[in-house]
Design a protein around this motif. Structure first.
Motif, mmCIF file in Angstrom:
data_model
loop_
_atom_site.group_PDB
_atom_site.id
_atom_site.type_symbol
_atom_site.label_atom_id
_atom_site.label_comp_id
_atom_site.label_asym_id
_atom_site.label_seq_id
_atom_site.Cartn_x
_atom_site.Cartn_y
_atom_site.Cartn_z
ATOM 1 N N LEU A 246 8.962 8.209 11.878
ATOM 2 C CA LEU A 246 8.696 6.836 12.302
ATOM 3 C C LEU A 246 7.240 6.452 12.105
ATOM 4 O O LEU A 246 6.920 5.329 11.715
ATOM 5 C CB LEU A 246 9.082 6.656 13.779
ATOM 6 C CG LEU A 246 10.565 6.738 14.133
ATOM 7 C CD1 LEU A 246 10.760 6.470 15.622
ATOM 8 C CD2 LEU A 246 11.392 5.761 13.303
ATOM 9 N N TRP A 247 6.328 7.375 12.417
ATOM 10 C CA TRP A 247 4.900 7.084 12.308
ATOM 11 C C TRP A 247 4.293 7.671 11.038
ATOM 12 O O TRP A 247 3.076 7.781 10.915
ATOM 13 C CB TRP A 247 4.165 7.584 13.549
ATOM 14 C CG TRP A 247 4.477 6.754 14.748
ATOM 15 C CD1 TRP A 247 5.340 7.037 15.760
ATOM 16 C CD2 TRP A 247 3.931 5.469 15.048
ATOM 17 N NE1 TRP A 247 5.366 6.013 16.681
ATOM 18 C CE2 TRP A 247 4.509 5.033 16.269
ATOM 19 C CE3 TRP A 247 3.010 4.632 14.404
ATOM 20 C CZ2 TRP A 247 4.194 3.817 16.858
ATOM 21 C CZ3 TRP A 247 2.705 3.418 14.994
ATOM 22 C CH2 TRP A 247 3.283 3.024 16.204
ATOM 23 N N GLY A 248 5.159 8.039 10.101
ATOM 24 C CA GLY A 248 4.680 8.537 8.825
ATOM 25 C C GLY A 248 4.962 7.533 7.730
ATOM 26 O O GLY A 248 5.011 6.329 7.960
ATOM 27 N N ASN A 249 5.166 8.035 6.519
ATOM 28 C CA ASN A 249 5.352 7.127 5.394
ATOM 29 C C ASN A 249 6.591 7.431 4.553
ATOM 30 O O ASN A 249 7.020 6.605 3.755
ATOM 31 C CB ASN A 249 4.132 7.156 4.480
ATOM 32 C CG ASN A 249 3.775 8.563 4.022
ATOM 33 O OD1 ASN A 249 3.170 9.324 4.776
ATOM 34 N ND2 ASN A 249 4.129 8.923 2.806
ATOM 35 N N LEU A 250 7.204 8.605 4.754
ATOM 36 C CA LEU A 250 8.249 9.030 3.825
ATOM 37 C C LEU A 250 9.499 8.164 3.893
ATOM 38 O O LEU A 250 10.047 7.757 2.859
ATOM 39 C CB LEU A 250 8.606 10.498 4.072
ATOM 40 C CG LEU A 250 7.480 11.493 3.796
ATOM 41 C CD1 LEU A 250 7.954 12.907 4.096
ATOM 42 C CD2 LEU A 250 7.003 11.387 2.345
ATOM 43 N N ASN B 18 0.831 -1.209 0.000
ATOM 44 C CA ASN B 18 0.000 0.000 0.000
ATOM 45 C C ASN B 18 0.867 1.261 0.000
ATOM 46 O O ASN B 18 0.562 2.260 0.660
ATOM 47 C CB ASN B 18 -0.958 0.007 1.191
ATOM 48 C CG ASN B 18 -2.347 -0.480 0.800
ATOM 49 O OD1 ASN B 18 -2.977 0.078 -0.099
ATOM 50 N ND2 ASN B 18 -2.804 -1.521 1.471
ATOM 51 N N TYR B 19 1.921 1.212 -0.794
ATOM 52 C CA TYR B 19 2.905 2.294 -0.883
ATOM 53 C C TYR B 19 2.264 3.635 -1.248
ATOM 54 O O TYR B 19 2.582 4.668 -0.657
ATOM 55 C CB TYR B 19 3.942 1.895 -1.929
ATOM 56 C CG TYR B 19 4.951 2.955 -2.331
ATOM 57 C CD1 TYR B 19 6.256 2.891 -1.863
ATOM 58 C CD2 TYR B 19 4.621 3.974 -3.231
ATOM 59 C CE1 TYR B 19 7.212 3.842 -2.259
ATOM 60 C CE2 TYR B 19 5.552 4.924 -3.624
ATOM 61 C CZ TYR B 19 6.843 4.851 -3.136
ATOM 62 O OH TYR B 19 7.774 5.783 -3.525
ATOM 63 N N LYS B 20 1.368 3.654 -2.219
ATOM 64 C CA LYS B 20 0.871 4.921 -2.747
ATOM 65 C C LYS B 20 0.073 5.698 -1.702
ATOM 66 O O LYS B 20 0.236 6.914 -1.560
ATOM 67 C CB LYS B 20 0.010 4.684 -3.994
ATOM 68 C CG LYS B 20 -0.476 5.971 -4.666
ATOM 69 C CD LYS B 20 -1.198 5.672 -5.969
ATOM 70 C CE LYS B 20 -1.633 6.963 -6.662
ATOM 71 N NZ LYS B 20 -2.642 7.706 -5.873
#
Length: 433
Positions: free
Chosen positions: A392-396, A186-188
């Motif tokens: 840490l709690w994001g996606n970048l 679910n990268y996008k």
């Protein structure tokens, strides 16, 4: 220490019992003394007009002088954060993730001391500051992996893998022997990648993991939680065991893909199990096709899973009806059945173990509840990863990890982990002076 959840115990406490210590009102626990119109903010746009209306009816039977109005918000984090610049952000709301612990007293009414609330509720420390508790979890989540068991069985895998290598072998078997995508990132959409972080403390069975991170310069070194967690993601992508084009993933679509057996596994909190079970039924399958397995690593021969609270209900410090707002919070935790309906861990200490974690019972999974940060250091971990610009709690940072693993960005696993460790060490030195 790691503990097993105790299930099957009926809820005995009522919200009226808890209201005796209600802050900001001076009202008794008598439902007839609780009155006022309250607005409850929620992120559940999908069930606000159905399930939540049933909650309203049941609550108002018990508190006839309270009228509850719901406000469901699609972009909950963004909109509520903006509204909190004013006094108008409902009477009861879910504490946004952007609120730091030292800001809690500015926006929310204290619900009592941490010690008082811990006699009744789990996860109290997560939204507390200076000994005061400000929120009660709507439900709790375990960390792990949602799997379509039929896909794994078709690949000859009938038991939960016990090591990262075994898990990668299982994914390879799915790729070789079925038409399913072994693991979906679910990268996008991005935010699902933050779900990997929910496993902190799991691979090493260490409840002090977040404190430990603040004391070392190299969280991405062999043997550390982040090394184990992010290595599994990197290796799965690098070995071609995830979706072919991560730029085209879609969260809503992914539920149907896993439910129908077109995807084998996704790393998500246990909150996702109910949604995947529904997706399986919608696809003509069975909810029994969907299972929940622990992270593939054992300590002393046992699986572990970190448990934590979901969003926390809190009282707006500017509310004109704080007693009624507090009554809703306690009733929701004790009597609504929301946690059980959503397949979550009950926020009450004596709540039942959800059926969605039946696989965990079978596997003897031990639960890890993270130790709160020491007094005066509540924001230290956040300060370090913000200064390091490692979300840490994001996606970048995990999107970059995926890009490197699939050859869309320069570097390899070792170089990227070295870069992360260097940023972490520099940030620690800057934050701690």
């Amino acid at each position: 220490m790691a503990t097993r959840l105790i299930g099957g115990i009926a809820l005995a406490a009522t919200s009226a019992m808890l209201l005796a210590g209600c802050a900001g009102g001076g009202d008794s626990g008598d439902p007839d003394a609780i009155a006022g119109d309250i607005t409850v903010l929620t992120q559940r746009t999908d069930i606000v007009d159905t399930v939540f209306q049933d909650y309203k009816a049941e609550f108002e039977k018990q508190y006839p002088d309270v009228n509850v109005t719901f406000e469901a918000i699609t972009d909950y984090e963004g909109e509520v954060a903006t509204r909190m610049n004013t006094d108008d952000y409902g009477d009861v709301l879910l504490i946004p993730n952007t609120i730091t612990k030292d800001q809690l007293a500015t926006y929310f009414e204290p619900l009592g001391t941490v010690d008082e609330l811990k006699e009744q509720y789990r996860f109290v420390d997560e939204q507390s500051y200076d000994g005061q508790a400000y929120g009660v979890a709507i439900t709790g989540n375990a960390s792990g992996i949602v799997v379509n068991k039929k896909v794994f069985e078709a690949a000859g895998v009938t038991e939960a893998p016990t090591t990262p290598a075994e898990f990668l072998d299982a994914l390879q078997a799915i790729k070789d022997d079925t038409d399913a995508i072994p693991l979906y990132t679910n990268y996008k959409d991005g935010w699902p990648l933050s779900q990997w972080e929910g496993n902190q403390g799991t691979p090493t069975a260490n409840p002090d993991a977040p404190i430990h991170y603040t004391e070392i310069d190299d969280p991405w070194s062999k043997g550390e939680d982040h090394y184990l967690i992010d290595s599994l993601l990197f290796d799965a992508v690098h070995e071609g065991l995830t979706e072919e084009d991560p730029l085209t993933t879609n969260w809503e679509e992914s539920k149907g893909l896993l439910g129908s057996g077109k995807v084998g596994a996704m790393v998500l909190g246990s909150w996702a199990v109910v949604q995947m079970q529904q997706a399986a039924e919608d696809a003509g399958g069975s909810a029994d096709d969907i299972g929940y397995w622990p992270f593939p690593n054992q300590v002393d021969g046992a699986f572990h899973s970190t448990i934590s609270g979901d969003y926390k209900n809190a009282v707006n410090i500017h509310s004109e009806h704080k007693a009624a707002a507090r009554a809703w919070i306690d009733w929701f935790a004790n009597e609504s059945g929301y946690a059980e309906d959503q397949g979550g861990i009950a926020p009450t200490l004596d709540g039942p173990t959800p059926a969605t974690l039946a696989d965990f019972d079978t596997l003897g999974v031990e639960y890890v509840e993270l130790t709160p940060a020491p007094a005066g250091k509540e924001s230290l971990l956040t300060d370090i990863f913000n200064t390091a610009e490692i979300d840490l709690w994001g996606n970048l940072y995990r999107q970059k990890l995926v890009d490197i693993a699939r050859g869309a960005a320069d570097g390899d696993k070792d170089s990227y982990f070295a870069e992360l460790n260097s940023k972490w060490a520099d940030a620690r030195a800057e934050v701690e002076g």
